[in-house]
Design a protein around this motif. Sequence first.
Motif, PDB file in Angstrom:
ATOM      1  N   MET A  26       0.846  -1.187   0.000  1.00  0.00           N
ATOM      2  CA  MET A  26       0.000   0.000   0.000  1.00  0.00           C
ATOM      3  C   MET A  26       0.886   1.243   0.000  1.00  0.00           C
ATOM      4  N   LYS A  27       0.463   2.250  -0.757  1.00  0.00           N
ATOM      5  CA  LYS A  27       1.170   3.530  -0.798  1.00  0.00           C
ATOM      6  C   LYS A  27       0.372   4.537   0.029  1.00  0.00           C
ATOM      7  N   ILE A  28       0.951   4.973   1.143  1.00  0.00           N
ATOM      8  CA  ILE A  28       0.271   5.844   2.087  1.00  0.00           C
ATOM      9  C   ILE A  28       0.915   7.222   2.045  1.00  0.00           C
ATOM     10  N   CYS A  29       0.082   8.248   1.946  1.00  0.00           N
ATOM     11  CA  CYS A  29       0.614   9.604   1.841  1.00  0.00           C
ATOM     12  C   CYS A  29      -0.116  10.549   2.780  1.00  0.00           C
ATOM     13  N   LEU A  30       0.502  11.683   3.010  1.00  0.00           N
ATOM     14  CA  LEU A  30      -0.151  12.826   3.626  1.00  0.00           C
ATOM     15  C   LEU A  30      -0.232  13.906   2.563  1.00  0.00           C
ATOM     16  N   PHE A  31      -1.398  14.549   2.430  1.00  0.00           N
ATOM     17  CA  PHE A  31      -1.564  15.521   1.354  1.00  0.00           C
ATOM     18  C   PHE A  31      -2.392  16.711   1.830  1.00  0.00           C
ATOM     19  N   ASN A  32      -2.245  17.799   1.057  1.00  0.00           N
ATOM     20  CA  ASN A  32      -2.935  19.057   1.352  1.00  0.00           C
ATOM     21  C   ASN A  32      -2.721  19.461   2.808  1.00  0.00           C
ATOM     22  N   ASN A  33      -3.800  19.659   3.581  1.00  0.00           N
ATOM     23  CA  ASN A  33      -3.629  20.069   4.981  1.00  0.00           C
ATOM     24  C   ASN A  33      -3.534  18.842   5.883  1.00  0.00           C
ATOM     25  N   ASN A  34      -2.548  17.993   5.540  1.00  0.00           N
ATOM     26  CA  ASN A  34      -2.243  16.771   6.297  1.00  0.00           C
ATOM     27  C   ASN A  34      -3.415  15.800   6.346  1.00  0.00           C
ATOM     28  N   LEU A  63       4.803   6.696   1.575  1.00  0.00           N
ATOM     29  CA  LEU A  63       5.373   5.528   2.245  1.00  0.00           C
ATOM     30  C   LEU A  63       4.843   4.282   1.547  1.00  0.00           C
ATOM     31  N   VAL A  64       5.740   3.470   1.028  1.00  0.00           N
ATOM     32  CA  VAL A  64       5.355   2.170   0.483  1.00  0.00           C
ATOM     33  C   VAL A  64       5.544   1.145   1.593  1.00  0.00           C
ATOM     34  N   THR A  65       4.467   0.497   1.990  1.00  0.00           N
ATOM     35  CA  THR A  65       4.546  -0.420   3.136  1.00  0.00           C
ATOM     36  C   THR A  65       5.529  -1.555   2.845  1.00  0.00           C
ATOM     37  N   ALA A  66       6.165  -2.016   3.911  1.00  0.00           N
ATOM     38  CA  ALA A  66       7.265  -2.970   3.783  1.00  0.00           C
ATOM     39  C   ALA A  66       6.849  -4.275   3.112  1.00  0.00           C
ATOM     40  N   ASP A  67       5.575  -4.652   3.222  1.00  0.00           N
ATOM     41  CA  ASP A  67       5.137  -5.900   2.599  1.00  0.00           C
ATOM     42  C   ASP A  67       5.202  -5.852   1.085  1.00  0.00           C
ATOM     43  N   GLU A  68       5.266  -4.653   0.509  1.00  0.00           N
ATOM     44  CA  GLU A  68       5.344  -4.514  -0.943  1.00  0.00           C
ATOM     45  C   GLU A  68       6.778  -4.491  -1.451  1.00  0.00           C
ATOM     46  N   ILE A  69       7.744  -4.383  -0.532  1.00  0.00           N
ATOM     47  CA  ILE A  69       9.162  -4.389  -0.917  1.00  0.00           C
ATOM     48  C   ILE A  69       9.853  -5.428  -0.051  1.00  0.00           C
ATOM     49  N   GLU A  70       9.779  -6.657  -0.477  1.00  0.00           N
ATOM     50  CA  GLU A  70      10.344  -7.754   0.304  1.00  0.00           C
ATOM     51  C   GLU A  70      11.849  -7.652   0.415  1.00  0.00           C
ATOM     52  N   PRO A 113      14.684  -4.812  -0.010  1.00  0.00           N
ATOM     53  CA  PRO A 113      15.089  -3.431  -0.290  1.00  0.00           C
ATOM     54  C   PRO A 113      16.518  -3.307  -0.803  1.00  0.00           C
ATOM     55  N   HIS A 114      17.176  -4.446  -0.985  1.00  0.00           N
ATOM     56  CA  HIS A 114      18.587  -4.440  -1.363  1.00  0.00           C
ATOM     57  C   HIS A 114      18.785  -4.747  -2.843  1.00  0.00           C
ATOM     58  N   ALA A 115      17.769  -4.445  -3.655  1.00  0.00           N
ATOM     59  CA  ALA A 115      17.886  -4.655  -5.106  1.00  0.00           C
ATOM     60  C   ALA A 115      17.000  -3.657  -5.836  1.00  0.00           C
ATOM     61  N   LEU A 116      17.121  -2.378  -5.458  1.00  0.00           N
ATOM     62  CA  LEU A 116      16.281  -1.328  -6.013  1.00  0.00           C
ATOM     63  C   LEU A 116      17.131  -0.356  -6.823  1.00  0.00           C
ATOM     64  N   ALA A 117      16.794  -0.183  -8.090  1.00  0.00           N
ATOM     65  CA  ALA A 117      17.486   0.783  -8.938  1.00  0.00           C
ATOM     66  C   ALA A 117      17.041   2.195  -8.581  1.00  0.00           C
ATOM     67  N   MET A 118      17.961   3.138  -8.660  1.00  0.00           N
ATOM     68  CA  MET A 118      17.629   4.532  -8.377  1.00  0.00           C
ATOM     69  C   MET A 118      18.340   5.449  -9.362  1.00  0.00           C
ATOM     70  N   ILE A 139      13.089   5.860  -7.478  1.00  0.00           N
ATOM     71  CA  ILE A 139      13.569   4.598  -6.931  1.00  0.00           C
ATOM     72  C   ILE A 139      12.568   3.517  -7.297  1.00  0.00           C
ATOM     73  N   GLU A 140      13.086   2.454  -7.847  1.00  0.00           N
ATOM     74  CA  GLU A 140      12.278   1.327  -8.290  1.00  0.00           C
ATOM     75  C   GLU A 140      11.332   0.855  -7.193  1.00  0.00           C
ATOM     76  N   ARG A 141      10.073   0.613  -7.583  1.00  0.00           N
ATOM     77  CA  ARG A 141       9.015   0.071  -6.724  1.00  0.00           C
ATOM     78  C   ARG A 141       8.518   1.067  -5.679  1.00  0.00           C
ATOM     79  N   ILE A 142       9.070   2.266  -5.678  1.00  0.00           N
ATOM     80  CA  ILE A 142       8.571   3.301  -4.771  1.00  0.00           C
ATOM     81  C   ILE A 142       7.858   4.394  -5.561  1.00  0.00           C
ATOM     82  N   GLY A 143       8.562   4.999  -6.510  1.00  0.00           N
ATOM     83  CA  GLY A 143       7.954   6.061  -7.301  1.00  0.00           C
ATOM     84  C   GLY A 143       8.977   7.105  -7.673  1.00  0.00           C
ATOM     85  N   LYS A 144       8.509   8.330  -7.846  1.00  0.00           N
ATOM     86  CA  LYS A 144       9.404   9.415  -8.232  1.00  0.00           C
ATOM     87  C   LYS A 144       8.956  10.708  -7.571  1.00  0.00           C
TER      88      LYS A 144
END
Length: 285
Positions: free
Chosen positions: A1-9, A197-204, A206-211, A272-277
């Motif tokens: 899951m991709k969790i964000c804070l936006f606008n007025n939090n 924030l990309v929850t940890a379950d979606e990135i099993e 983290p040591h193979a991510l292109a940036m 960063i791969e699997r996170i976004g830009k």
Amino acid sequence: MKICLFNNNRLGVVDGNEVLDVSSVLTRIGASEYPYPRGDQLIACLPELMPVIADAIQFARRYPLSKVTLRSPVANPGKVVAAPVNYQAHLDEAIEDTATFSRAHVRKIQETGLFLKATSSLVGPDDSVYVGLPDRRTDHEIELVAIIGKRAKNVLAKDALSYVAGYSIGLDITIRGPEERSLRKSLDSYTVLGPWLVTADEIENPHALAMTLDVNGKVRQSANTKDLIMDVAELIEFASKFYTLEPGDLLYTGTPEGVGPIQPGDTINCEIERIGKIIVNVEAS
């Protein structure tokens, strides 16, 4: 899951090109009385909130991602812990460039240790970076950021990733010079975190991510987290020997080779791969 804070939090979940407003779940965190608990309480409660967020998605108001202002996905980190020269190629370039990098700052990470950045320097991806000392060289540094999800002390590397709530993209903006890192890297807006924030379950792993990072369309940094000297798990073990890590603490894991100067008017693009830009504008203070 991709969790964000936006606008007025507002609290959001990113779904493709839309943000789903699930702010109603924030009432589940509960009120705290002074003295307030250490750490970010949204991150501390995230495991319990996840099923509630999943239910709230069904009825959430949707906003175009392009129309919202993204804030830092962690509002109240107790600490920003950062790893210096944690890619061998970056260490090599720093050793070679004696004019830019102070000799005191080019030792191996195992020798120099970690450092802290002021939490007041933290901004989101839709904020600008403001060059605070224009007479000094100011550099970009892209980094994978691990967001601590629960209290961690004297954690072993083999268990360390279970303490991570999620991952994000970080920009560690840096003034070059002889002063201690924590001073040169803690100006207002010099710690960027996003886009979510990309929850940890979606990135099993983290040591193979292109940036990649480019400035005004020209690529400057291109690497992979597989090249970290101390990987995320080892950094958590190292950090937790010295600090008690709390929910919401941010661990900036180090930048690869290719760091370079920025100036007002520049646009920094990070991915960063699997996170976004993220796209960050640089302005004069």
